[in-house]
Design a protein around this motif. Structure first.
Motif, PDB file in Angstrom:
ATOM      1  N   GLU A   1       0.834  -1.207   0.000  1.00  0.00           N
ATOM      2  CA  GLU A   1       0.000   0.000   0.000  1.00  0.00           C
ATOM      3  C   GLU A   1       0.866   1.253   0.000  1.00  0.00           C
ATOM      4  N   ASN A   2       1.900   1.274   0.821  1.00  0.00           N
ATOM      5  CA  ASN A   2       2.800   2.422   0.843  1.00  0.00           C
ATOM      6  C   ASN A   2       3.421   2.674  -0.526  1.00  0.00           C
ATOM      7  N   GLU A   3       3.839   1.607  -1.175  1.00  0.00           N
ATOM      8  CA  GLU A   3       4.448   1.764  -2.498  1.00  0.00           C
ATOM      9  C   GLU A   3       3.430   2.290  -3.506  1.00  0.00           C
ATOM     10  N   ALA A   4       2.209   1.742  -3.451  1.00  0.00           N
ATOM     11  CA  ALA A   4       1.180   2.154  -4.405  1.00  0.00           C
ATOM     12  C   ALA A   4       0.774   3.614  -4.211  1.00  0.00           C
ATOM     13  N   LEU A   5       0.749   4.070  -2.960  1.00  0.00           N
ATOM     14  CA  LEU A   5       0.271   5.421  -2.664  1.00  0.00           C
ATOM     15  C   LEU A   5       1.404   6.409  -2.402  1.00  0.00           C
ATOM     16  N   GLY A   6       2.644   5.947  -2.516  1.00  0.00           N
ATOM     17  CA  GLY A   6       3.787   6.840  -2.404  1.00  0.00           C
ATOM     18  C   GLY A   6       3.962   7.475  -1.051  1.00  0.00           C
ATOM     19  N   ARG A   7       3.935   6.646  -0.001  1.00  0.00           N
ATOM     20  CA  ARG A   7       4.074   7.202   1.348  1.00  0.00           C
ATOM     21  C   ARG A   7       4.848   6.236   2.241  1.00  0.00           C
ATOM     22  N   ARG A   8       5.138   6.692   3.462  1.00  0.00           N
ATOM     23  CA  ARG A   8       5.873   5.877   4.438  1.00  0.00           C
ATOM     24  C   ARG A   8       5.060   5.840   5.728  1.00  0.00           C
ATOM     25  N   ARG A   9       4.057   5.005   5.746  1.00  0.00           N
ATOM     26  CA  ARG A   9       3.093   4.936   6.849  1.00  0.00           C
ATOM     27  C   ARG A   9       3.228   3.622   7.605  1.00  0.00           C
ATOM     28  N   GLY A  10       3.179   3.696   8.915  1.00  0.00           N
ATOM     29  CA  GLY A  10       3.081   2.521   9.763  1.00  0.00           C
ATOM     30  C   GLY A  10       1.797   2.576  10.561  1.00  0.00           C
ATOM     31  N   TRP A  11       1.305   1.411  10.950  1.00  0.00           N
ATOM     32  CA  TRP A  11       0.058   1.326  11.707  1.00  0.00           C
ATOM     33  C   TRP A  11       0.291   0.709  13.078  1.00  0.00           C
ATOM     34  N   LEU A  12      -0.303   1.309  14.094  1.00  0.00           N
ATOM     35  CA  LEU A  12      -0.459   0.672  15.395  1.00  0.00           C
ATOM     36  C   LEU A  12      -1.807  -0.039  15.308  1.00  0.00           C
ATOM     37  N   GLU A  13      -1.788  -1.293  14.879  1.00  0.00           N
ATOM     38  CA  GLU A  13      -3.038  -1.965  14.527  1.00  0.00           C
ATOM     39  C   GLU A  13      -3.861  -2.351  15.747  1.00  0.00           C
ATOM     40  N   SER A  14      -3.205  -2.658  16.844  1.00  0.00           N
ATOM     41  CA  SER A  14      -3.924  -2.941  18.085  1.00  0.00           C
ATOM     42  C   SER A  14      -3.058  -2.506  19.252  1.00  0.00           C
ATOM     43  N   VAL A  15      -3.648  -1.728  20.138  1.00  0.00           N
ATOM     44  CA  VAL A  15      -2.969  -1.288  21.359  1.00  0.00           C
ATOM     45  C   VAL A  15      -3.790  -1.836  22.527  1.00  0.00           C
ATOM     46  N   PHE A  16      -3.178  -2.639  23.375  1.00  0.00           N
ATOM     47  CA  PHE A  16      -3.954  -3.188  24.490  1.00  0.00           C
ATOM     48  C   PHE A  16      -3.104  -3.297  25.756  1.00  0.00           C
ATOM     49  N   VAL A  17      -3.793  -3.147  26.881  1.00  0.00           N
ATOM     50  CA  VAL A  17      -3.218  -3.398  28.203  1.00  0.00           C
ATOM     51  C   VAL A  17      -4.225  -4.247  28.954  1.00  0.00           C
ATOM     52  N   ARG A  18      -3.783  -5.348  29.496  1.00  0.00           N
ATOM     53  CA  ARG A  18      -4.680  -6.234  30.234  1.00  0.00           C
ATOM     54  C   ARG A  18      -5.041  -5.614  31.588  1.00  0.00           C
ATOM     55  N   ARG A  19      -6.189  -6.001  32.098  1.00  0.00           N
ATOM     56  CA  ARG A  19      -6.764  -5.343  33.277  1.00  0.00           C
ATOM     57  C   ARG A  19      -5.810  -5.170  34.461  1.00  0.00           C
ATOM     58  N   PRO A  20      -5.057  -6.198  34.867  1.00  0.00           N
ATOM     59  CA  PRO A  20      -4.236  -6.023  36.078  1.00  0.00           C
ATOM     60  C   PRO A  20      -3.143  -4.959  35.943  1.00  0.00           C
ATOM     61  N   TRP A  21      -2.831  -4.537  34.719  1.00  0.00           N
ATOM     62  CA  TRP A  21      -1.723  -3.612  34.510  1.00  0.00           C
ATOM     63  C   TRP A  21      -2.178  -2.237  34.013  1.00  0.00           C
ATOM     64  N   ARG A  22      -3.473  -1.969  34.082  1.00  0.00           N
ATOM     65  CA  ARG A  22      -3.987  -0.684  33.620  1.00  0.00           C
ATOM     66  C   ARG A  22      -3.778   0.407  34.671  1.00  0.00           C
ATOM     67  N   ARG A  23      -3.880   1.668  34.211  1.00  0.00           N
ATOM     68  CA  ARG A  23      -3.776   2.870  35.053  1.00  0.00           C
ATOM     69  C   ARG A  23      -2.385   3.027  35.668  1.00  0.00           C
ATOM     70  N   ARG A  24      -1.369   2.529  34.959  1.00  0.00           N
ATOM     71  CA  ARG A  24       0.010   2.660  35.443  1.00  0.00           C
ATOM     72  C   ARG A  24       0.908   3.352  34.420  1.00  0.00           C
ATOM     73  N   GLY A  25       0.329   3.835  33.325  1.00  0.00           N
ATOM     74  CA  GLY A  25       1.118   4.506  32.295  1.00  0.00           C
ATOM     75  C   GLY A  25       1.726   3.572  31.277  1.00  0.00           C
ATOM     76  N   LEU A  26       1.281   2.309  31.265  1.00  0.00           N
ATOM     77  CA  LEU A  26       1.880   1.353  30.336  1.00  0.00           C
ATOM     78  C   LEU A  26       1.504   1.664  28.892  1.00  0.00           C
ATOM     79  N   ALA A  27       0.260   2.018  28.653  1.00  0.00           N
ATOM     80  CA  ALA A  27      -0.159   2.299  27.270  1.00  0.00           C
ATOM     81  C   ALA A  27       0.682   3.417  26.664  1.00  0.00           C
TER      82      ALA A  27
END
Length: 338
Positions: A254-280
């Motif tokens: 897709e980058n080659e076809a559209l002439g760009r240099r794009r990356g995706w963060l396709e999924s960002v997750f933090v499991r419940r026991p480790w939330r609210r600690r700045g991990l994300a």
């Protein structure tokens, strides 16, 4: 009359047939890319990606039953597909999607395609009985005005909004400290390790609206995608437990076809026991660095506008801004007794 132009629709002699594999993937790429270009959607499909996407049958989706090619004469003029999911808000959602070649729009093809997909969804309810209320579901980027008009005309209503967010300037990234007791380590490339990561992602998203298939077929589709590259993933560990991760990808074709240099963060997750600690925040920043080190100059991600875990704030603090909106649509399904 056509829903978007109020022009008379031409009756066409259309053939709705089953998917035949690789050769049809080539036509799918042609049709979807033409539609994206015509509607200003900056996405590009390849035949290889589409062949992989449709080649892993399971309970939720089987291309032999759930994909339809629409032909006029010898020309493929549209295609569509159906799958289903039991969502986190406790409904059975039958998701319908498709494309019409822009050279063939405003002739009622989209309406007929939607009718075929709805009929397939009703048959699927009989094949996979459930006590959950059944709905049709679909999706429309804000640029796809014709699709939105069609869906609303056919009784669908927008239910939830989603954003695509973009982060430019990857040369400057504020990399925050990891929370105490956690560290970044690679994920193994063996199937057991990759399935463990897949399952951790699925577990974390049980708290989010909607849902996605988490069966073996969905796993195989992901790990066989041409852009799948676990060396890009940023995985946070608490000893031998996955605390959270970012599944990153670079869509090279897709980058080659559209002439760009794009990356995706396709999924960002933090499991419940480790939330609210700045991990994300910490793993998002490290993902931006990882994409920069692979030569990308900007990053993208998608997010639920009503995300319950504060993701929008995390992404805004990391420098992401909203660049596009899309809506999830639903319509109640009337199901006949078997």
């Amino acid at each position: 009359m056509d829903a978007t132009t109020n022009r008379p629709m031409t009756e066409l002699d259309l053939v709705f047939r089953a998917w035949s594999g690789g050769p049809d993937a080539i036509e799918m790429a042609r049709v979807s890319n033409a539609a994206n270009l015509a509607e200003g959607v900056d996405h590009h499909n390849t035949a290889e990606q589409l062949a992989n996407y449709f080649s892993h049958p399971g309970d939720h989706f089987d291309a032999a039953r759930d994909v339809v090619m629409v032909e006029h004469g010898t020309a493929v003029v549209a295609y569509g597909w159906h799958n289903w999911i039991d969502t986190t808000d406790q409904v059975r959602e039958h998701r319908l999607a498709g494309y019409v070649d822009p050279e063939w729009t405003h002739r009622g093809i989209g309406r007929q395609l939607l009718g075929w997909l709805e009929a397939r969804a009703r048959a699927s309810v009989q094949e996979h009985p459930t006590q959950l209320p059944a709905f049709y579901g679909s999706w429309a980027d804000e640029q796809r005005v014709g699709k939105q008009v069609l869906l609303e005309r056919e009784g669908y209503a927008p239910l939830r909004w989603f954003f695509d967010m973009r982060r430019d300037g990857l040369d400057v990234v504020d990399v925050t400290e990891m929370p105490d007791g956690l560290d970044i380590r690679p994920i193994g490339t063996d199937r057991v390790s990759l399935r463990r990561l897949f399952d951790a992602d699925a577990e974390a998203f049980q708290d989010h609206w909607g849902g996605f298939p988490t069966d073996d077929a969905a796993f195989e589709e992901i790990v066989n995608d041409p852009d799948f590259d676990p060396s890009l993933h940023v995985v946070a560990w608490d000893r031998d437990e996955i605390a959270g991760a970012v599944i990153n990808a670079i869509p090279r074709a897709e980058n080659e076809a559209l002439g760009r240099r794009r990356g995706w963060l396709e999924s960002v997750f933090v499991r419940r026991p480790w939330r609210r600690r700045g991990l994300a925040q910490a793993i998002v920043a490290r993902s931006l660095v990882a994409l920069r080190e692979r030569g990308m100059d900007h990053a993208m991600l998608g997010v639920d506008a009503d995300n319950p875990t504060g993701a929008l704030g995390v992404y805004a603090r990391a420098g992401f801004v909203v660049v596009k909106r899309a809506a999830a649509f639903r319509k109640p399904m009337e199901v006949s007794a078997p």
